[in-house]
Design a protein around this motif. Structure first.
Motif, PDB file in Angstrom:
ATOM      1  N   LYS A 120      33.951  57.714  32.894  1.00 22.61           N
ATOM      2  CA  LYS A 120      35.013  57.949  33.869  1.00 22.61           C
ATOM      3  C   LYS A 120      35.944  56.739  33.935  1.00 22.61           C
ATOM      4  N   VAL A 121      37.172  56.991  34.385  1.00 24.84           N
ATOM      5  CA  VAL A 121      38.140  55.929  34.663  1.00 24.84           C
ATOM      6  C   VAL A 121      38.489  55.983  36.139  1.00 24.84           C
ATOM      7  N   ILE A 122      38.353  54.855  36.828  1.00 27.12           N
ATOM      8  CA  ILE A 122      38.681  54.769  38.254  1.00 27.12           C
ATOM      9  C   ILE A 122      40.006  54.027  38.397  1.00 27.12           C
ATOM     10  N   TYR A 123      41.031  54.738  38.904  1.00 25.22           N
ATOM     11  CA  TYR A 123      42.317  54.108  39.177  1.00 25.22           C
ATOM     12  C   TYR A 123      42.301  53.660  40.636  1.00 25.22           C
ATOM     13  N   HIS A 124      42.358  52.362  40.857  1.00 22.51           N
ATOM     14  CA  HIS A 124      42.198  51.817  42.205  1.00 22.51           C
ATOM     15  C   HIS A 124      43.392  52.175  43.089  1.00 22.51           C
ATOM     16  N   GLY A 125      43.094  52.410  44.362  1.00 20.93           N
ATOM     17  CA  GLY A 125      44.129  52.779  45.321  1.00 20.93           C
ATOM     18  C   GLY A 125      44.793  51.597  45.995  1.00 20.93           C
ATOM     19  N   SER A 126      44.378  50.390  45.670  1.00 19.57           N
ATOM     20  CA  SER A 126      45.007  49.179  46.210  1.00 19.57           C
ATOM     21  C   SER A 126      45.037  48.123  45.117  1.00 19.57           C
ATOM     22  N   GLU A 127      45.920  47.158  45.293  1.00 19.88           N
ATOM     23  CA  GLU A 127      46.055  46.078  44.318  1.00 19.88           C
ATOM     24  C   GLU A 127      45.450  44.809  44.911  1.00 19.88           C
ATOM     25  N   ASN A 128      44.232  44.494  44.512  1.00 18.21           N
ATOM     26  CA  ASN A 128      43.553  43.283  44.968  1.00 18.21           C
ATOM     27  C   ASN A 128      43.660  42.240  43.855  1.00 18.21           C
ATOM     28  N   ILE A 129      44.471  41.221  44.089  1.00 21.22           N
ATOM     29  CA  ILE A 129      44.830  40.283  43.022  1.00 21.22           C
ATOM     30  C   ILE A 129      43.948  39.041  43.069  1.00 21.22           C
ATOM     31  N   GLY A 130      43.150  38.844  42.020  1.00 17.37           N
ATOM     32  CA  GLY A 130      42.405  37.599  41.862  1.00 17.37           C
ATOM     33  C   GLY A 130      43.340  36.487  41.421  1.00 17.37           C
ATOM     34  N   MET A 131      43.202  35.326  42.032  1.00 14.20           N
ATOM     35  CA  MET A 131      44.096  34.198  41.752  1.00 14.20           C
ATOM     36  C   MET A 131      43.249  33.029  41.237  1.00 14.20           C
ATOM     37  N   ALA A 132      43.225  32.848  39.928  1.00 11.16           N
ATOM     38  CA  ALA A 132      42.395  31.804  39.337  1.00 11.16           C
ATOM     39  C   ALA A 132      42.841  30.433  39.835  1.00 11.16           C
ATOM     40  N   ALA A 133      41.876  29.625  40.300  1.00 10.96           N
ATOM     41  CA  ALA A 133      42.183  28.297  40.856  1.00 10.96           C
ATOM     42  C   ALA A 133      41.302  27.252  40.190  1.00 10.96           C
ATOM     43  N   ASP A 134      41.925  26.184  39.738  1.00  8.24           N
ATOM     44  CA  ASP A 134      41.215  25.077  39.105  1.00  8.24           C
ATOM     45  C   ASP A 134      40.813  24.073  40.177  1.00  8.24           C
ATOM     46  N   THR A 135      39.502  23.847  40.366  1.00  9.82           N
ATOM     47  CA  THR A 135      39.021  22.916  41.379  1.00  9.82           C
ATOM     48  C   THR A 135      38.107  21.885  40.744  1.00  9.82           C
ATOM     49  N   GLU A 136      37.710  20.876  41.518  1.00  8.32           N
ATOM     50  CA  GLU A 136      36.799  19.855  41.010  1.00  8.32           C
ATOM     51  C   GLU A 136      35.463  20.452  40.595  1.00  8.32           C
ATOM     52  N   ARG A 137      35.026  21.498  41.286  1.00  8.24           N
ATOM     53  CA  ARG A 137      33.739  22.118  40.978  1.00  8.24           C
ATOM     54  C   ARG A 137      33.827  23.036  39.773  1.00  8.24           C
ATOM     55  N   GLY A 138      35.023  23.454  39.410  1.00  9.16           N
ATOM     56  CA  GLY A 138      35.204  24.371  38.308  1.00  9.16           C
ATOM     57  C   GLY A 138      36.134  25.504  38.706  1.00  9.16           C
ATOM     58  N   LEU A 139      36.179  26.518  37.868  1.00 10.42           N
ATOM     59  CA  LEU A 139      37.082  27.646  38.081  1.00 10.42           C
ATOM     60  C   LEU A 139      36.536  28.586  39.160  1.00 10.42           C
TER      61      LEU A 139
END
Length: 575
Positions: A424-443
């Motif tokens: 199956k393909v699930i087309y999401h009903g909302s846009e939840n955007i992951g925002m990659a952030a570089d930190t001292e601990r890692g990604l």
């Protein structure tokens, strides 16, 4: 070391035969398929025999080492699982030694065992159990079922206020502090440091303190010894005397035994220092008392020592600057303190590496790129950024423009905002955007939920809030869950473009390169070609070819390119 863990590998002994060890002092390092951790000693004494060599495996409950008085006649066998891991072990075998597999919360132990675990014994001298409010492991995100107790910020007998940090917990996604739900005295600690606990399980008992007073008064003689030995070991030379003085006010109100155990476990304000950090500081001649810890609870981390080393190195060239100014030369190369060294891979790097490998092996990934002229966006931003910051309380960077164009593209081309679930393909009903952030601990990748419902100002506020909390290690697990599409700003480090890996189960990740001014062929109003200086950027999209074709990717990127080059954001900016 976890529900499904049956054995561990001894990776390193921190003590050798003949060495002395204190209660709760790190004794060895053990590795499992889930975590690398230090095993503390349950007793104080001399290492008489090591039963499991480095790189050898040991089952849970197996004896690792014998600790005694140094005569070799008798000793305590330290098992491979942490204190409190096997609740069915008897607690009365003091004549044969103390096994780490014995349960600290079992019936009151004999007088011989009391010094080893006195800080965590919940029962009073008459055998009565501690009563009070249970502190349970909270839900740490939708997909998180358990966490590892990395550090107790309070010991048995300490007082705690409502919402005051009580302990630190680590999961695969985030390290966080657990606050106390009630005010009172810590009567019992159920889960030891480096042990796992399921969501909902009891971590500690906090109550009126009546049950904690009896055991605190029993070990009058051992308490000073337990307090002085770690103080001499943990504190730098010349600072061992002031430490008891600083603890005196608290000790006047609380019984001495729990405070002694607190000193042993390294939970003082100076912060627990791992052997790796201590070795790094000693080799570089860094006084740990002068290092400001940035870890949770003020813990001194390896990065803190490395910064101190760099500061020490930069001080010497600064002193000779006047003499060197007469003859300019190439800047000195800043040599990293990691050069020529070895260290264990941090947990966060292992998790990232495992997930990236799983993603590459489970998807057909490729990358498509376009070049975008951001000159109009740059001019709009220059005109509006000051008023925008005053009005919205957020910085107007280029990222909100890029994210808004991406969200509009996802609404138009939902193939990029989907998930494959079997057949199956699930087309999401909302846009939840992951925002990659570089930190001292890692990604880390915090998530802007329902980004499709936000305007430019809302996106800017969310980007600023999540980015700031990511840098300050203030994210909670729910901040990192639920992304349907990810954006990574590779250009923030100066890179033109990249081929990012799609984070499963998402099917797309957008990368943004650095913005550069350069000559570009453009058309004027009459349609003639001219050369102009423009602000140019690459947008690159990695996608799962099982779901997204090259044409889909090209259409999505072309949509973004047209939206950004038109620069029709005046209404969003109040211009």
């Amino acid at each position: 070391l976890g529900e499904s863990v049956t054995e561990g590998t001894v990776t390193r002994w921190l003590k050798a035969v003949g060495d002395t060890v204190e209660v709760d002092e790190p004794l060895l390092e053990v590795s499992t398929d889930k975590v690398d951790t230090e095993i503390p000693s349950p007793v104080a004494g001399t290492i008489e025999k090591i039963l499991v060599e480095e790189d050898d495996d040991a089952e849970v409950g197996a004896d690792l080492v014998v600790i005694g008085d140094g005569s070799g006649a008798s000793g305590a066998d330290a098992g491979s699982d942490d204190a409190g891991a096997a609740a069915d072990e008897p607690a009365a075998d003091a004549s044969e030694g103390e096994d780490l597999a014995s349960d600290e919360t079992a019936a009151p132990s004999t007088e011989q065992e009391t010094p080893a675990g006195e800080a965590e014994k919940p029962a009073d001298s008459s055998g009565g159990a501690a009563s009070g409010e249970e502190v349970t492991m909270p839900a740490l995100g939708e997909s998180v079922t358990e966490g590892t107790v990395t550090r107790w910020l309070k010991a048995v007998g300490d007082t705690v206020e409502v919402d005051e940090p009580l302990l630190e917990v680590s999961t695969d996604k985030v390290d966080t502090e657990i606050p106390s739900p009630v005010a009172g005295t810590v009567l019992e600690i159920r889960v030891s440091e480096d042990d796992d606990a399921e969501v909902g399980s009891v971590l500690a008992i906090v109550g009126s303190g009546a049950a904690a007073s009896a055991p605190a008064e029993q070990p009058a003689a051992p308490a000073p010894a337990a307090q002085e030995a770690p103080a001499a070991q943990e504190a730098p030379a010349g600072e061992s005397a002031p430490e008891p003085a600083e603890q005196a006010p608290a000790a006047a109100e609380q019984a001495p035994a729990p405070k002694a155990a607190d000193s042993v476990s390294g939970a003082e304000s100076s912060g627990y220092v791992t052997p790796l950090v201590r070795k790094l500081a000693n080799e570089a001649g860094i006084d740990l008392a002068s290092v400001q810890g940035t870890g949770l609870g003020g813990r001194i981390r390896k990065q803190d020592v490395q910064q101190a080393i760099e500061a020490q190195k930069s001080a010497a060239p600064a002193a000779s600057a006047p003499a060197a100014s007469a003859a300019p030369s190439a800047p000195a190369v800043q040599v990293s303190s990691l050069r020529g060294t070895e260290e264990k891979m941090p947990r966060i790097r292992k998790v990232i590496g495992q997930r990236m490998m799983e993603s590459l092996q489970g998807m057909a990934q490729l990358t498509t790129a376009v070049e975008v002229d951001l000159t109009r966006i740059a001019k709009l931003r220059a005109r509006a950024k000051d008023d925008f910051a005053a009005r919205e309380g957020a910085k107007l960077t280029f990222l909100p423009f890029l994210m808004m164009a991406a969200v509009e593209g996802l609404k138009t081309y939902p193939q990029l905002n989907s998930t494959i679930d079997g057949d199956k393909v699930i087309y999401h009903g909302s846009e939840n955007i992951g925002m990659a952030a570089d930190t001292e601990r890692g990604l880390v990748v915090p998530v802007i939920k329902n980004a499709g419902d936000l305007n430019l100002a809302g996106l800017a506020r969310q980007i600023g809030d999540l980015g700031g909390r990511a840098k300050g290690n203030k994210l909670v697990p729910d901040d990192l869950a639920g992304a349907t599409f990810t954006i990574t700003n590779t250009g923030s480090g100066g890179a033109l473009w990249d081929t990012p890996i799609v984070p499963a189960p998402q099917v797309g990740i957008l990368g943004t390169g650095t913005i550069t001014k350069r000559p570009v062929v453009v058309q004027n109003a009459e349609g003639d070609d001219t050369i102009a200086i423009r602000s140019m950027m690459y947008l690159f999209l990695s996608y799962d070819h099982r779901m997204v074709d090259g044409g889909d990717a090209a259409r999505f990127l072309t949509f973004m390119k047209k939206r950004l080059e038109e620069g029709a954001f005046e209404g969003e900016l109040g211009l």
